[in-house]
Scaffold this motif. Structure first.
Motif, PDB file in Angstrom:
ATOM      1  N   GLY A  95       0.793  -1.219   0.000  1.00 30.69           N
ATOM      2  CA  GLY A  95       0.000   0.000   0.000  1.00 30.69           C
ATOM      3  C   GLY A  95       0.828   1.273   0.000  1.00 30.69           C
ATOM      4  O   GLY A  95       0.277   2.375  -0.160  1.00 30.69           O
ATOM      5  N   ALA A  96       2.142   1.152   0.161  1.00 33.37           N
ATOM      6  CA  ALA A  96       3.004   2.341   0.166  1.00 33.37           C
ATOM      7  C   ALA A  96       3.030   2.979  -1.217  1.00 33.37           C
ATOM      8  O   ALA A  96       2.909   2.306  -2.250  1.00 33.37           O
ATOM      9  CB  ALA A  96       4.412   1.960   0.593  1.00 33.37           C
ATOM     10  N   GLU A  97       3.188   4.282  -1.243  1.00 35.94           N
ATOM     11  CA  GLU A  97       3.233   5.005  -2.512  1.00 35.94           C
ATOM     12  C   GLU A  97       4.651   5.061  -3.059  1.00 35.94           C
ATOM     13  O   GLU A  97       5.626   5.160  -2.307  1.00 35.94           O
ATOM     14  CB  GLU A  97       2.692   6.425  -2.336  1.00 35.94           C
ATOM     15  CG  GLU A  97       1.207   6.487  -2.005  1.00 35.94           C
ATOM     16  CD  GLU A  97       0.697   7.913  -1.991  1.00 35.94           C
ATOM     17  OE1 GLU A  97       1.530   8.852  -1.960  1.00 35.94           O
ATOM     18  OE2 GLU A  97      -0.540   8.102  -2.010  1.00 35.94           O
ATOM     19  N   ILE A  98       4.745   4.994  -4.371  1.00 36.13           N
ATOM     20  CA  ILE A  98       6.035   5.082  -5.064  1.00 36.13           C
ATOM     21  C   ILE A  98       5.928   6.179  -6.114  1.00 36.13           C
ATOM     22  O   ILE A  98       5.104   6.091  -7.035  1.00 36.13           O
ATOM     23  CB  ILE A  98       6.409   3.744  -5.730  1.00 36.13           C
ATOM     24  CG1 ILE A  98       6.659   2.680  -4.658  1.00 36.13           C
ATOM     25  CG2 ILE A  98       7.643   3.900  -6.614  1.00 36.13           C
ATOM     26  CD1 ILE A  98       6.923   1.294  -5.217  1.00 36.13           C
ATOM     27  N   LYS A  99       6.758   7.202  -5.963  1.00 38.89           N
ATOM     28  CA  LYS A  99       6.777   8.308  -6.916  1.00 38.89           C
ATOM     29  C   LYS A  99       8.070   8.219  -7.716  1.00 38.89           C
ATOM     30  O   LYS A  99       9.146   8.565  -7.218  1.00 38.89           O
ATOM     31  CB  LYS A  99       6.692   9.643  -6.179  1.00 38.89           C
ATOM     32  CG  LYS A  99       5.408   9.798  -5.372  1.00 38.89           C
ATOM     33  CD  LYS A  99       5.378  11.120  -4.614  1.00 38.89           C
ATOM     34  CE  LYS A  99       4.093  11.241  -3.801  1.00 38.89           C
ATOM     35  NZ  LYS A  99       4.040  12.515  -3.039  1.00 38.89           N
ATOM     36  N   PRO A 100       7.989   7.716  -8.951  1.00 39.26           N
ATOM     37  CA  PRO A 100       9.213   7.496  -9.731  1.00 39.26           C
ATOM     38  C   PRO A 100       9.904   8.802 -10.100  1.00 39.26           C
ATOM     39  O   PRO A 100       9.265   9.826 -10.324  1.00 39.26           O
ATOM     40  CB  PRO A 100       8.701   6.767 -10.975  1.00 39.26           C
ATOM     41  CG  PRO A 100       7.280   7.197 -11.111  1.00 39.26           C
ATOM     42  CD  PRO A 100       6.770   7.364  -9.700  1.00 39.26           C
ATOM     43  N   MET A 101      11.207   8.733 -10.140  1.00 36.13           N
ATOM     44  CA  MET A 101      12.028   9.878 -10.525  1.00 36.13           C
ATOM     45  C   MET A 101      12.625   9.629 -11.893  1.00 36.13           C
ATOM     46  O   MET A 101      13.009   8.501 -12.226  1.00 36.13           O
ATOM     47  CB  MET A 101      13.141  10.105  -9.489  1.00 36.13           C
ATOM     48  CG  MET A 101      14.139  11.190  -9.870  1.00 36.13           C
ATOM     49  SD  MET A 101      15.453  11.397  -8.654  1.00 36.13           S
ATOM     50  CE  MET A 101      14.526  12.177  -7.330  1.00 36.13           C
ATOM     51  N   HIS A 102      12.736  10.672 -12.682  1.00 39.78           N
ATOM     52  CA  HIS A 102      13.346  10.605 -13.998  1.00 39.78           C
ATOM     53  C   HIS A 102      14.824  10.271 -13.852  1.00 39.78           C
ATOM     54  O   HIS A 102      15.564  11.003 -13.200  1.00 39.78           O
ATOM     55  CB  HIS A 102      13.190  11.979 -14.673  1.00 39.78           C
ATOM     56  CG  HIS A 102      13.125  11.900 -16.161  1.00 39.78           C
ATOM     57  ND1 HIS A 102      12.311  11.025 -16.833  1.00 39.78           N
ATOM     58  CD2 HIS A 102      13.784  12.624 -17.113  1.00 39.78           C
ATOM     59  CE1 HIS A 102      12.447  11.223 -18.134  1.00 39.78           C
ATOM     60  NE2 HIS A 102      13.340  12.173 -18.328  1.00 39.78           N
ATOM     61  N   GLY A 103      15.286   9.132 -14.374  1.00 39.72           N
ATOM     62  CA  GLY A 103      16.689   8.764 -14.273  1.00 39.72           C
ATOM     63  C   GLY A 103      17.024   8.239 -12.897  1.00 39.72           C
ATOM     64  O   GLY A 103      16.179   7.707 -12.189  1.00 39.72           O
ATOM     65  N   LEU A 104      18.293   8.406 -12.498  1.00 42.65           N
ATOM     66  CA  LEU A 104      18.773   7.900 -11.222  1.00 42.65           C
ATOM     67  C   LEU A 104      18.933   9.027 -10.210  1.00 42.65           C
ATOM     68  O   LEU A 104      19.264  10.151 -10.569  1.00 42.65           O
ATOM     69  CB  LEU A 104      20.122   7.192 -11.412  1.00 42.65           C
ATOM     70  CG  LEU A 104      20.094   5.994 -12.360  1.00 42.65           C
ATOM     71  CD1 LEU A 104      21.495   5.448 -12.547  1.00 42.65           C
ATOM     72  CD2 LEU A 104      19.167   4.911 -11.845  1.00 42.65           C
ATOM     73  N   ALA A 105      18.734   8.696  -8.939  1.00 45.01           N
ATOM     74  CA  ALA A 105      18.763   9.718  -7.895  1.00 45.01           C
ATOM     75  C   ALA A 105      20.125  10.391  -7.791  1.00 45.01           C
ATOM     76  O   ALA A 105      20.230  11.578  -7.505  1.00 45.01           O
ATOM     77  CB  ALA A 105      18.388   9.089  -6.557  1.00 45.01           C
ATOM     78  N   ASP A 106      21.237   9.620  -8.031  1.00 44.28           N
ATOM     79  CA  ASP A 106      22.559  10.197  -7.830  1.00 44.28           C
ATOM     80  C   ASP A 106      22.965  11.165  -8.921  1.00 44.28           C
ATOM     81  O   ASP A 106      23.934  11.905  -8.775  1.00 44.28           O
ATOM     82  CB  ASP A 106      23.606   9.089  -7.697  1.00 44.28           C
ATOM     83  CG  ASP A 106      23.589   8.139  -8.887  1.00 44.28           C
ATOM     84  OD1 ASP A 106      22.701   8.287  -9.745  1.00 44.28           O
ATOM     85  OD2 ASP A 106      24.477   7.270  -8.951  1.00 44.28           O
ATOM     86  N   ILE A 107      22.243  11.174 -10.072  1.00 41.42           N
ATOM     87  CA  ILE A 107      22.578  12.125 -11.125  1.00 41.42           C
ATOM     88  C   ILE A 107      21.492  13.193 -11.272  1.00 41.42           C
ATOM     89  O   ILE A 107      21.566  14.044 -12.137  1.00 41.42           O
ATOM     90  CB  ILE A 107      22.782  11.402 -12.484  1.00 41.42           C
ATOM     91  CG1 ILE A 107      21.502  10.674 -12.909  1.00 41.42           C
ATOM     92  CG2 ILE A 107      23.923  10.417 -12.401  1.00 41.42           C
ATOM     93  CD1 ILE A 107      21.602  10.042 -14.291  1.00 41.42           C
ATOM     94  N   GLY A 108      20.512  13.117 -10.412  1.00 44.30           N
ATOM     95  CA  GLY A 108      19.462  14.135 -10.418  1.00 44.30           C
ATOM     96  C   GLY A 108      18.390  13.842 -11.445  1.00 44.30           C
ATOM     97  O   GLY A 108      18.590  13.117 -12.407  1.00 44.30           O
ATOM     98  N   GLY A 109      17.234  14.411 -11.245  1.00 44.26           N
ATOM     99  CA  GLY A 109      16.124  14.211 -12.158  1.00 44.26           C
ATOM    100  C   GLY A 109      14.845  14.682 -11.515  1.00 44.26           C
ATOM    101  O   GLY A 109      14.774  14.870 -10.300  1.00 44.26           O
ATOM    102  N   GLU A 110      13.814  14.873 -12.331  1.00 38.34           N
ATOM    103  CA  GLU A 110      12.547  15.352 -11.810  1.00 38.34           C
ATOM    104  C   GLU A 110      11.651  14.188 -11.412  1.00 38.34           C
ATOM    105  O   GLU A 110      11.716  13.107 -11.992  1.00 38.34           O
ATOM    106  CB  GLU A 110      11.844  16.210 -12.864  1.00 38.34           C
ATOM    107  CG  GLU A 110      11.521  15.445 -14.141  1.00 38.34           C
ATOM    108  CD  GLU A 110      10.892  16.343 -15.191  1.00 38.34           C
ATOM    109  OE1 GLU A 110       9.665  16.220 -15.383  1.00 38.34           O
ATOM    110  OE2 GLU A 110      11.623  17.127 -15.797  1.00 38.34           O
ATOM    111  N   THR A 111      10.854  14.402 -10.414  1.00 39.72           N
ATOM    112  CA  THR A 111       9.908  13.379  -9.973  1.00 39.72           C
ATOM    113  C   THR A 111       8.657  13.460 -10.820  1.00 39.72           C
ATOM    114  O   THR A 111       8.096  14.525 -11.030  1.00 39.72           O
ATOM    115  CB  THR A 111       9.539  13.587  -8.499  1.00 39.72           C
ATOM    116  OG1 THR A 111      10.734  13.483  -7.710  1.00 39.72           O
ATOM    117  CG2 THR A 111       8.542  12.537  -8.039  1.00 39.72           C
ATOM    118  N   HIS A 112       8.228  12.306 -11.320  1.00 38.70           N
ATOM    119  CA  HIS A 112       7.023  12.267 -12.144  1.00 38.70           C
ATOM    120  C   HIS A 112       5.789  12.572 -11.283  1.00 38.70           C
ATOM    121  O   HIS A 112       5.647  12.032 -10.178  1.00 38.70           O
ATOM    122  CB  HIS A 112       6.850  10.894 -12.791  1.00 38.70           C
ATOM    123  CG  HIS A 112       7.920  10.582 -13.797  1.00 38.70           C
ATOM    124  ND1 HIS A 112       8.062  11.279 -14.969  1.00 38.70           N
ATOM    125  CD2 HIS A 112       8.888   9.634 -13.807  1.00 38.70           C
ATOM    126  CE1 HIS A 112       9.073  10.771 -15.660  1.00 38.70           C
ATOM    127  NE2 HIS A 112       9.590   9.774 -14.968  1.00 38.70           N
TER     128      HIS A 112
END
Length: 423
Positions: free
Chosen positions: A148-165
């Motif tokens: 039931g936990a929410e998952i908000k995917p991020m564009h690309g990988l967290a260590d190189i930065g990116g926007e959250t969808h």
């Protein structure tokens, strides 16, 4: 005699400890190299055995295997979605599961696929159920998310930065049982949700990927649409039927019905536009490179051991010379030559064996630490274990230690008791 040897070693405990530590460190290097190389082989082989055949766009076999099997982030060209439709309809194929990369959540890769692949990886889920809606997600056993936990995917990988969808928020519907593979750290979502999220709607999408070297396919596809991501109806039912209008994708994991079918399919899909590989074959080539590195490290370790043994022999010979009065006294009081030889030989052999045992312990602990570090990074379980051939190496070491130890012991035969007492 044993009590005499132990008492003598206690008198020279500083030197004895130094000898043991030198032997232990040289042995530990060999043990760590051997066990760690075997752990990498076993872990990667067990991870790859769940995947019979990989089909992707023409390119690097190694890159395809590392990305699809071990989920290592790397740019893969997209192939026509019609390939997936053709494989799914092929009577020789038990199932064909697409995989789509590009997003992440809290450092965990978000992989678009189908329920068939989840069932192959984890025939029985640890908890929950397979996804049934576009907004459902099944997490690997190492992903710290509750049902039931929410998952908000991020564009690309967290260590190189990116926007959250913001176009979709997945909810965890199930958790896989541990697989010992990189997929234990993955978040699996419906492939159609990934396509819709990144605006990939049809066959033409696969043509743009080659202009975006250095990016994962879905990221590149999204940039083709100027980051205008399409909204996704999270409550829509999943559709796992594919046709010629299926969007482009980086890889398809194929489960052939028979071994013969596997070889025929590999031959059929090795062409100008597609590439088919057995992950085990790719690993075999990687093992060859790994084996060369192991041979080099073992050669260094053996060379180190030879130098250590030579140094110990030199120190021992000098030590025997410094103990002339003690040896002469033993001979003068009637100790047989063989007893004196046995004492000197036993002391050195005991040091070798103590160093050998300590080296095995240190080497095993070192391999465990390295494997734990690699497992934490890749999620691939790398078992550190001894094999039958290790026993023969241990026997050879003991035999060598017995032979090496006899040289200083034989030197005592040349000492005259009278001359030794006058020294």
């Amino acid at each position: 005699m044993i009590k005499f040897i132990l008492a003598d070693l206690r008198r020279f405990k500083g030197g004895a400890l130094a000898v043991i530590v030198l032997i232990a460190l040289s042995v530990a290097l060999s043990v760590t190299v051997t066990l760690q190389e075997r752990a990498v082989r076993l872990g990667s082989a067990r991870a790859a055995e769940k995947f019979d055949l990989l089909v992707g766009a023409a390119g690097s076999e190694t890159q395809l295997a590392l990305s699809a099997v071990f989920l290592q982030p790397s740019p893969l060209p997209l192939m026509s979605g019609a390939v997936l439709a053709k494989l799914a309809a092929d009577p020789r194929v038990e199932f064909a599961a697409p995989v789509g990369f590009g997003d992440s959540e809290a450092g965990h890769p978000v992989v678009g696929t189908t329920t068939a692949l989840i069932s192959a990886l984890s025939p029985k889920l640890a908890e929950g159920a397979l996804f049934a809606r576009l907004g459902d997600a099944v997490v690997g056993s190492d992903v710290p998310k509750q049902l039931g936990a929410e998952i908000k995917p991020m564009h690309g990988l967290a260590d190189i930065g990116g926007e959250t969808h913001t176009e979709i928020v997945y909810k965890v519907s199930g958790r896989m049982a541990p697989t010992g593979t990189a997929w234990d750290r993955a978040i699996l979502v419906p492939i159609r949700a990934v396509w819709q999220l990144h605006g990939m709607t049809g066959e033409h999408d696969h043509d743009h990927d080659h202009d975006h070297d250095g990016e994962t396919p879905e990221v590149a596809a999204a940039e083709e649409h100027d980051h205008e991501h399409a909204p996704v109806d999270a409550d829509a039912a999943i559709n796992e039927q594919f046709d010629a209008e299926t969007p482009g994708l980086p890889a398809v994991l194929v489960k052939p019905k028979t071994i013969a079918d596997a070889y025929r399919l590999r031959q059929e899909y090795r062409g100008e536009t597609t590439l088919a590989v057995f992950p085990a074959e790719v690993l075999t080539r990687l093992y060859a490179t790994l084996g060369d590195a192991r041979s080099l490290l073992l050669a260094i370790a053996i060379g180190t051991q030879v130098i250590v043994i030579a140094a110990i022999l030199l120190v021992t010979i000098m030590h025997v010379g410094a103990r002339q009065r003690q040896i002469g006294a033993l001979r003068a009081f009637g100790a047989p030559r063989r007893s004196v030889v046995a004492i000197v030989w036993g002391e050195l052999l005991l040091l070798f064996l103590a160093g050998f045992v300590l080296g095995i312990v240190i080497g095993y602990a070192g391999a465990q630490l390295i494997s734990a570090s690699l497992t934490a990074t890749t999620a691939v379980r790398m078992p550190v274990e001894f094999a039958r051939e290790d026993m023969s190496l241990a026997v050879w070491f003991v035999v060598l230690a017995m032979l090496v130890s006899i040289l200083p012991a034989l030197l005592t035969l040349r000492l005259s008791p009278a001359r030794a007492l006058k020294a």
